[in-house]
Design a protein around this motif. Structure first.
Motif, PDB file in Angstrom:
ATOM      1  N   MET A  80       0.980  -1.129  -0.078  1.00 18.32           N
ATOM      2  CA  MET A  80       0.060  -0.011   0.057  1.00 18.32           C
ATOM      3  C   MET A  80       0.890   1.226   0.046  1.00 18.32           C
ATOM      4  O   MET A  80       0.754   2.255  -0.685  1.00 18.32           O
ATOM      5  CB  MET A  80      -1.096   0.086   1.325  1.00 18.32           C
ATOM      6  CG  MET A  80      -1.885  -1.047   1.263  1.00 18.32           C
ATOM      7  SD  MET A  80      -2.697  -1.444   2.818  1.00 18.32           S
ATOM      8  CE  MET A  80      -3.532   0.245   2.828  1.00 18.32           C
ATOM      9  N   LEU A  81       1.846   1.347   0.678  1.00 21.65           N
ATOM     10  CA  LEU A  81       2.904   2.463   0.699  1.00 21.65           C
ATOM     11  C   LEU A  81       3.421   2.844  -0.622  1.00 21.65           C
ATOM     12  O   LEU A  81       3.636   3.875  -1.171  1.00 21.65           O
ATOM     13  CB  LEU A  81       3.917   2.123   1.816  1.00 21.65           C
ATOM     14  CG  LEU A  81       5.213   3.059   2.060  1.00 21.65           C
ATOM     15  CD1 LEU A  81       4.779   4.339   2.405  1.00 21.65           C
ATOM     16  CD2 LEU A  81       6.125   2.538   2.952  1.00 21.65           C
ATOM     17  N   ALA A 127       0.898   4.132  -3.219  1.00 18.29           N
ATOM     18  CA  ALA A 127       0.502   5.231  -3.064  1.00 18.29           C
ATOM     19  C   ALA A 127       1.617   6.190  -3.549  1.00 18.29           C
ATOM     20  O   ALA A 127       1.580   7.300  -4.038  1.00 18.29           O
ATOM     21  CB  ALA A 127       0.070   5.670  -1.388  1.00 18.29           C
ATOM     22  N   ALA A 156       1.691   6.451  -7.131  1.00 21.72           N
ATOM     23  CA  ALA A 156       0.530   7.402  -7.835  1.00 21.72           C
ATOM     24  C   ALA A 156       0.888   8.784  -7.713  1.00 21.72           C
ATOM     25  O   ALA A 156       0.733   9.730  -8.630  1.00 21.72           O
ATOM     26  CB  ALA A 156      -0.535   6.951  -7.139  1.00 21.72           C
ATOM     27  N   ILE A 157       1.466   9.223  -6.232  1.00 21.31           N
ATOM     28  CA  ILE A 157       1.817  10.657  -6.317  1.00 21.31           C
ATOM     29  C   ILE A 157       3.065  11.165  -7.259  1.00 21.31           C
ATOM     30  O   ILE A 157       2.806  12.224  -7.745  1.00 21.31           O
ATOM     31  CB  ILE A 157       2.394  10.756  -4.754  1.00 21.31           C
ATOM     32  CG1 ILE A 157       1.102  10.530  -3.827  1.00 21.31           C
ATOM     33  CG2 ILE A 157       3.004  12.156  -4.638  1.00 21.31           C
ATOM     34  CD1 ILE A 157       1.669  10.111  -2.226  1.00 21.31           C
ATOM     35  N   SER A 185       0.986  17.187  -6.354  1.00 19.84           N
ATOM     36  CA  SER A 185       1.721  15.995  -5.574  1.00 19.84           C
ATOM     37  C   SER A 185       2.068  16.319  -4.319  1.00 19.84           C
ATOM     38  O   SER A 185       1.806  15.675  -3.511  1.00 19.84           O
ATOM     39  CB  SER A 185       3.133  15.808  -6.416  1.00 19.84           C
ATOM     40  OG  SER A 185       3.031  15.358  -7.949  1.00 19.84           O
ATOM     41  N   PHE A 232      -1.262  15.888  -2.356  1.00 21.18           N
ATOM     42  CA  PHE A 232      -1.338  14.479  -2.187  1.00 21.18           C
ATOM     43  C   PHE A 232      -0.438  13.752  -1.204  1.00 21.18           C
ATOM     44  O   PHE A 232      -0.841  12.714  -0.572  1.00 21.18           O
ATOM     45  CB  PHE A 232      -1.503  13.593  -3.695  1.00 21.18           C
ATOM     46  CG  PHE A 232      -2.960  13.652  -4.415  1.00 21.18           C
ATOM     47  CD1 PHE A 232      -3.567  12.372  -3.969  1.00 21.18           C
ATOM     48  CD2 PHE A 232      -3.193  14.782  -5.086  1.00 21.18           C
ATOM     49  CE1 PHE A 232      -4.842  12.667  -4.548  1.00 21.18           C
ATOM     50  CE2 PHE A 232      -4.331  14.610  -5.492  1.00 21.18           C
ATOM     51  CZ  PHE A 232      -5.369  13.659  -5.416  1.00 21.18           C
ATOM     52  N   PHE A 242      -1.491  11.702   1.948  1.00 16.61           N
ATOM     53  CA  PHE A 242      -1.226  10.216   1.908  1.00 16.61           C
ATOM     54  C   PHE A 242      -0.460  10.060   3.475  1.00 16.61           C
ATOM     55  O   PHE A 242      -0.766   9.108   4.030  1.00 16.61           O
ATOM     56  CB  PHE A 242      -0.124   9.978   0.905  1.00 16.61           C
ATOM     57  CG  PHE A 242       0.711   8.917   1.173  1.00 16.61           C
ATOM     58  CD1 PHE A 242       0.179   7.458   1.156  1.00 16.61           C
ATOM     59  CD2 PHE A 242       1.956   9.054   1.823  1.00 16.61           C
ATOM     60  CE1 PHE A 242       1.085   6.186   1.357  1.00 16.61           C
ATOM     61  CE2 PHE A 242       2.662   7.719   1.964  1.00 16.61           C
ATOM     62  CZ  PHE A 242       1.932   6.575   1.927  1.00 16.61           C
ATOM     63  N   GLN A 243       0.407  11.085   3.862  1.00 17.26           N
ATOM     64  CA  GLN A 243       0.884  11.069   5.295  1.00 17.26           C
ATOM     65  C   GLN A 243      -0.249  10.858   6.104  1.00 17.26           C
ATOM     66  O   GLN A 243      -0.088  10.274   7.203  1.00 17.26           O
ATOM     67  CB  GLN A 243       1.831  12.271   5.426  1.00 17.26           C
ATOM     68  CG  GLN A 243       3.120  12.246   4.581  1.00 17.26           C
ATOM     69  CD  GLN A 243       4.192  11.107   4.785  1.00 17.26           C
ATOM     70  OE1 GLN A 243       3.965  10.271   5.524  1.00 17.26           O
ATOM     71  NE2 GLN A 243       5.210  11.367   4.185  1.00 17.26           N
ATOM     72  N   PHE A 271      -1.775   7.489   6.079  1.00 11.82           N
ATOM     73  CA  PHE A 271      -0.809   6.583   6.693  1.00 11.82           C
ATOM     74  C   PHE A 271      -0.766   6.474   8.060  1.00 11.82           C
ATOM     75  O   PHE A 271      -0.332   5.615   8.811  1.00 11.82           O
ATOM     76  CB  PHE A 271       0.608   6.704   5.781  1.00 11.82           C
ATOM     77  CG  PHE A 271       1.321   5.811   5.969  1.00 11.82           C
ATOM     78  CD1 PHE A 271       1.285   4.225   5.273  1.00 11.82           C
ATOM     79  CD2 PHE A 271       2.418   5.339   7.096  1.00 11.82           C
ATOM     80  CE1 PHE A 271       2.020   3.205   5.259  1.00 11.82           C
ATOM     81  CE2 PHE A 271       3.388   4.399   6.920  1.00 11.82           C
ATOM     82  CZ  PHE A 271       3.091   3.253   6.221  1.00 11.82           C
ATOM     83  N   THR A 273       8.157   6.541   5.652  1.00 12.86           N
ATOM     84  CA  THR A 273       7.753   7.129   4.212  1.00 12.86           C
ATOM     85  C   THR A 273       8.861   7.966   3.573  1.00 12.86           C
ATOM     86  O   THR A 273       8.788   8.311   2.479  1.00 12.86           O
ATOM     87  CB  THR A 273       6.374   7.928   4.544  1.00 12.86           C
ATOM     88  OG1 THR A 273       6.830   8.801   5.669  1.00 12.86           O
ATOM     89  CG2 THR A 273       5.335   7.048   5.224  1.00 12.86           C
TER      90      THR A 273
END
Length: 498
Positions: A377-378, A381, A384-385, A393, A396, A400-401, A404, A418
């Motif tokens: 998953m990490l 994502a 995609a970013i 970006s 996002f 995302f962070q 997560f 991350t």
């Protein structure tokens, strides 16, 4: 016919269904893993090392036939493995004394026990009544002053779990002054997380993230200081306005019924109760103990094991003072009874910490070099970013962070997982690594205000006797405001080339 009022599910129920969802996800998302490497960075002239993932090394784990491996979660597992029905026990015993979950569970119970002893002396109640008597007409000033100080604590030394103990003192004070438990949580825990998220020097968040990303540690401090000032002012105004509305009409509070616990405690006393020498010594013990904790955190990086022991010492000394001065007719056995009662009050919060950790365990754990769904998953994502325009970006990255952080609440842990991925992705997307760090710290810190996987939040809510569902209902609008302001700051940072 009466309209049925929808009741927010209990925190345990919410976590159970999230774990169920995580278990279902393991049947559809293959497991993946990274390789790790050691990096060194300078922090205040001191060279430090950190184990981080190698973003170029991700691989989907495949079986002998070359098919991606899906480790679907079984209903039950023997031999200490993690099946769906094992999540509570496995979550509670995971980790070590330095972090989630077993260390945090012990931390919460010991703090609860220590304050149980302190509450048995009645020094807090008498002190609160004394404050009310001396601040008539000026009590509203307590809110901005406390919010500012706790936000500063979060910014300077990463204050978080310590808010649990302060909430035990300030929540009853807020209720006694005509506000509510929510106000108490806002000026303690929420303030620390606003400071944590917008810090220019927090050693557990921004400093580690900058070091991992290869940018000078504590660089671009003026921008972050300005950001901290704006967010702190925003929090003070929001809390001040909310508190004023509750003062006018206390029944409007979502915690009006649960606040009865604190109101009844205070209703048994009047403002003529004497604040004795014994009570003063207990309060002095608490102040001296907190100063000891702050010194230890700043000078020696004290963390969960040391701070828990410090709070135990504070409780023990307060109990001895209570027995010597016969506060509330205390006997030696009352020290033990107070500890048990205090720990019992925070037991639900401690259990939630373990149950929430079960979510990560079901997804395969948060180790980058062990096969897990969370790693896949990490990576997904992150990929995609990297394909979006610079400003988009960056936004996002922040979103995302934020998501997560539900799985990895630890600031330093999330940075290690991350930032090695986000830093090179920032280069590809035309975003500076400094902005990637900004997205990390805002996403990591602010969501701690609402995610039920945050041990410090659940502990503070336990001290305030607020169910997480009730808290989520209240804080949702404020969170949307924080998200909007965060996005504005991220876009500003991109546009000025931070």
């Amino acid at each position: 016919m009466e309209n049925k009022v929808w009741k927010v599910p209990h925190t345990f129920v919410i976590v159970f269904f999230v774990v169920m969802l995580a278990a279902i996800v393991t049947y559809f998302v293959p497991v993946g893993q990274f390789e790790t490497k050691e990096i060194t960075y300078s922090d205040n002239g001191e060279e430090k090392t950190k184990t981080v993932l190698d973003p170029e090394s991700f691989q989907i784990v495949k079986d002998e036939q070359g098919n991606p491996v899906h480790k679907g979660t079984d209903l039950f597992e023997a031999g200490g493995e993690a099946g769906f029905l094992n999540f509570v026990f496995e979550g509670l015993v995971s980790g070590d004394k330095w972090g989630s979950a077993v260390g945090v569970v012990a931390f919460i119970l010991i703090i609860g026990g220590a304050f149980g002893i302190i509450m048995r002396t009645r020094a807090i109640e008498e002190g609160i009544l004394n404050v009310i008597d001396k601040t008539k007409g000026r009590e509203i000033l307590i809110i901005p002053i406390m919010f500012f100080l706790f936000s500063l604590g979060g910014a300077v030394f990463g204050m978080g779990e310590e808010a649990i103990a302060f909430a035990m003192i300030l929540v009853p004070l807020m209720v006694a002054l005509g506000y509510d438990a929510i106000t108490g949580v806002m000026i303690t825990y929420v303030a620390t997380q606003i400071g944590f998220a917008t810090s220019w020097m927090n050693p557990f968040g921004v400093a580690i993230a900058q070091g991992i990303s290869g940018v000078p540690v504590l660089s671009e401090s003026p921008f972050r200081m300005a950001m901290w000032a704006v967010f702190t002012l925003l929090g003070i105004i929001y809390t001040w306005r909310y508190a004023a509305s509750i003062k006018k009409d206390p029944v409007r509070s979502l915690t009006y019924k649960s606040d009865d616990y604190f109101r009844k405690d205070m209703s048994n006393h009047d403002l003529n109760v004497k604040f004795t020498l014994g009570h003063s010594l207990v309060i002095l013990t608490i102040v001296a103990g907190i100063a000891w904790i702050v010194w230890g955190v700043i000078e020696h990086a004290y963390y969960i094991p040391e701070i828990a022991s410090q709070f135990f010492t504070i409780g023990l000394v307060a109990g001895i003072i209570g027995v010597i001065f016969k506060l509330n007719n205390m006997k030696v056995n009352d020290i033990a009874d107070g500890f048990i009662d205090g720990a019992k009050d925070l037991l639900p919060a401690a259990l939630v910490v373990g149950m929430a950790k079960g979510i990560v365990i079901i997804l395969g754990g948060d180790s980058p070099d062990a096969p897990s769904v969370l790693n896949t998953m990490l990576f997904g994502a992150g990929q995609a970013i990297g394909d979006l325009p610079a400003s988009v970006s960056a936004v996002f990255m922040y979103l995302f962070q934020s998501v997560f952080n539900f799985f990895v609440v630890s600031g330093s842990g999330q940075a290690a997982l991350t930032m090695p991925l986000m830093a090179p992705l920032a280069d590809i997307a035309g975003v500076s690594r400094q902005v990637a760090v900004l997205a990390f710290q805002l996403g990591d810190g602010l969501t701690n205000i609402i995610v039920p996987t945050s041990a410090a939040l659940i502990g503070t809510l336990g001290a305030a006797r607020i169910d997480w569902g009730v808290w989520a209902k209240f804080i949702f609008k404020f969170m949307l405001l924080l998200v909007a302001v965060s996005i504005i700051f991220i876009i500003i940072a991109v546009s000025i080339g931070l």
